[in-house]
Design an enzyme around this catalytic site. Structure first.
Site, mmCIF file in Angstrom:
data_model
loop_
_atom_site.group_PDB
_atom_site.id
_atom_site.type_symbol
_atom_site.label_atom_id
_atom_site.label_comp_id
_atom_site.label_asym_id
_atom_site.label_seq_id
_atom_site.Cartn_x
_atom_site.Cartn_y
_atom_site.Cartn_z
ATOM 1 N N GLY A 29 0.847 -1.192 0.000
ATOM 2 C CA GLY A 29 0.000 0.000 0.000
ATOM 3 C C GLY A 29 0.883 1.244 0.000
ATOM 4 O O GLY A 29 2.097 1.156 0.205
ATOM 5 N N CYS B 130 7.476 -1.880 2.588
ATOM 6 C CA CYS B 130 8.246 -1.226 1.522
ATOM 7 C C CYS B 130 9.275 -0.275 2.120
ATOM 8 O O CYS B 130 10.417 -0.216 1.655
ATOM 9 C CB CYS B 130 7.305 -0.493 0.561
ATOM 10 S SG CYS B 130 6.357 -1.655 -0.453
ATOM 11 N N GLN C 3 1.328 3.590 2.100
ATOM 12 C CA GLN C 3 2.066 3.791 3.353
ATOM 13 C C GLN C 3 2.621 2.465 3.873
ATOM 14 O O GLN C 3 2.695 2.240 5.085
ATOM 15 C CB GLN C 3 1.166 4.442 4.402
ATOM 16 C CG GLN C 3 0.969 5.936 4.220
ATOM 17 C CD GLN C 3 2.249 6.729 4.472
ATOM 18 O OE1 GLN C 3 3.198 6.263 5.095
ATOM 19 N NE2 GLN C 3 2.278 7.948 3.964
ATOM 20 N N SER C 4 3.049 1.590 2.986
ATOM 21 C CA SER C 4 3.531 0.270 3.391
ATOM 22 C C SER C 4 4.760 0.337 4.310
ATOM 23 O O SER C 4 5.784 0.935 3.957
ATOM 24 C CB SER C 4 3.897 -0.517 2.129
ATOM 25 O OG SER C 4 4.651 -1.661 2.461
ATOM 26 N N ASN C 5 4.642 -0.288 5.478
ATOM 27 C CA ASN C 5 5.799 -0.400 6.381
ATOM 28 C C ASN C 5 6.827 -1.363 5.796
ATOM 29 O O ASN C 5 8.026 -1.199 5.989
ATOM 30 C CB ASN C 5 5.357 -0.918 7.746
ATOM 31 C CG ASN C 5 4.411 0.043 8.429
ATOM 32 O OD1 ASN C 5 4.709 1.224 8.562
ATOM 33 N ND2 ASN C 5 3.245 -0.458 8.853
#
Ligand SMILES: *Cc1c(COP(=O)(O)O)cnc(C)c1O
Length: 340
Positions: free
Chosen positions: A75, A81, A77-79
């Site tokens: 997503g 990534c 705001q992917s943690n």
């Protein structure tokens, strides 16, 4: 199981381990349970959270294959990534992220995790939710274009939730064995370990680890998207693949061993209800601990509701895994502030 025959895949040290475990005294008293939190938000500062445990194994494999660029997805705001982008920078690798957003021509503001992705030098490719559903095609496309320019790409699935990534939480259970032995009541007293499930790799590792290390614990996951059936399958698949790929000698049944508490997705993935954000503020005030709105807050909210319905549903002792996500707070500042 007899762990003599167990051999972990190669791992690189990126996370600050072991993470601490600590009581949540005031909320535990309020909920009338012995409540502890395993601080996997303290695996690092910018690296904070659960993903870096999985990446220790996955990136060891990328290096072994002489990759020079990692590609992953999530997503906006992917943690996961963000952790991948930072770990890649630490290892001198390039990083390309496929991030999901409703309108790729108008991507979200550079804040929270996206700011860190950009600062760490990741290339971001914005894709729509429809494209994300067929993300394998986009992985292939990016890999092909990198290969055409002489690079060696390595693909990491969503959340690093593969059989290999699951070793991160098998390893975490090894830590928990020691943590629990040192709690009042020790290892003989049963406990329930509760975590948030997003892509399933954390739950899979915890379930496998609990069996491998004969932990006297129930593993319960609260899903933050999709539904119970989806996660029994997703987690079941990762567990079964790990058992087959690594010859782990345990008895696993997805229907018996994957325990999902459904019903707390609320408004949807990464969308918050005021009652969830109010709990986030309550935890910050009562314990000085910051959960994140997307994962830990929903899981903790689900746990609290279940305890309200049945105060003994998890037994006397609970360990909640704080899987991180602090940077997800900042894009929600306005929503959170309105409740203060
Ligand atoms: C990704 C994530 C989870 C979920 O872990 P999975 O292994 O993807 O199920 C939980 N909490 C936080 C903060 C996360 O970033």
């Amino acid at each position: 199981m007899n762990t003599c025959s167990l051999s972990f895949p190669p791992q690189i040290n990126l996370a600050r381990l072991p993470t601490p475990i600590q009581p949540m005294r005031r909320l535990g008293e309020k909920l009338a349970v012995d409540l502890y939190v395993k601080r996997d938000d303290l695996t690092g500062a910018a690296l904070s959270g659960n993903k870096i445990r999985k990446l220790e194994f996955v990136l060891a494999d990328a290096l072994a294959q002489n990759a020079d660029t990692v590609i992953t997805c999530g997503g906006a705001q992917s943690n996961h990534c963000r952790a991948t982008a930072i770990a890649a920078a630490m290892l001198g690798l390039n990083c390309r992220l496929l991030l999901r957003t409703p309108d790729p021509s108008n991507p979200p503001p550079v804040e929270g995790n996206i700011l860190l992705d950009r600062m760490a030098g990741a290339d971001i490719v914005w894709i729509t939710p429809q494209e994300y559903q067929v993300r394998d095609e986009f992985f292939e496309r990016e890999a092909a274009s990198l290969k055409a320019s002489g690079r060696k790409p390595y693909m990491i699935p969503e959340g690093a939730s593969s059989a290999l990534g699951a070793w991160g939480y098998i390893r975490a259970v090894e830590e928990l064995v020691n943590d629990i032995a040192n709690l009042p009541g020790g290892a003989n007293q049963a406990c329930t370990i509760i975590n948030a499930a997003g892509s399933g790799g954390t739950s899979a590792g915890l379930i496998l680890g609990a069996k491998i290390f004969d932990l006297n614990a129930r593993i319960v996951s609260v899903n933050v998207c999709d539904d119970r059936e989806y996660f029994v399958n997703a987690i079941g698949n990762i567990c079964e693949k790990a058992i087959a790929d690594y010859g782990i000698e345990i008895d696993f049944s997805r229907d018996r061993d994957v325990e999902i508490i459904d019903g707390y997705v609320g408004r949807g993935y990464a969308l918050s209800r005021p009652e969830e954000l109010e709990l986030l503020n309550e935890v910050a005030r009562a314990e000085g601990i910051f959960f994140d709105p997307v994962y830990t807050c929903k899981a903790f909210y689900g746990m609290v509701q279940e305890l309200k319905n049945n105060p003994r549903c998890f037994g006397e002792r609970i360990i909640f895994i704080h899987t991180g996500g602090i940077f997800g707070l900042f894009p929600k500042a306005v929503e959170i502030e309105s409740l203060l």
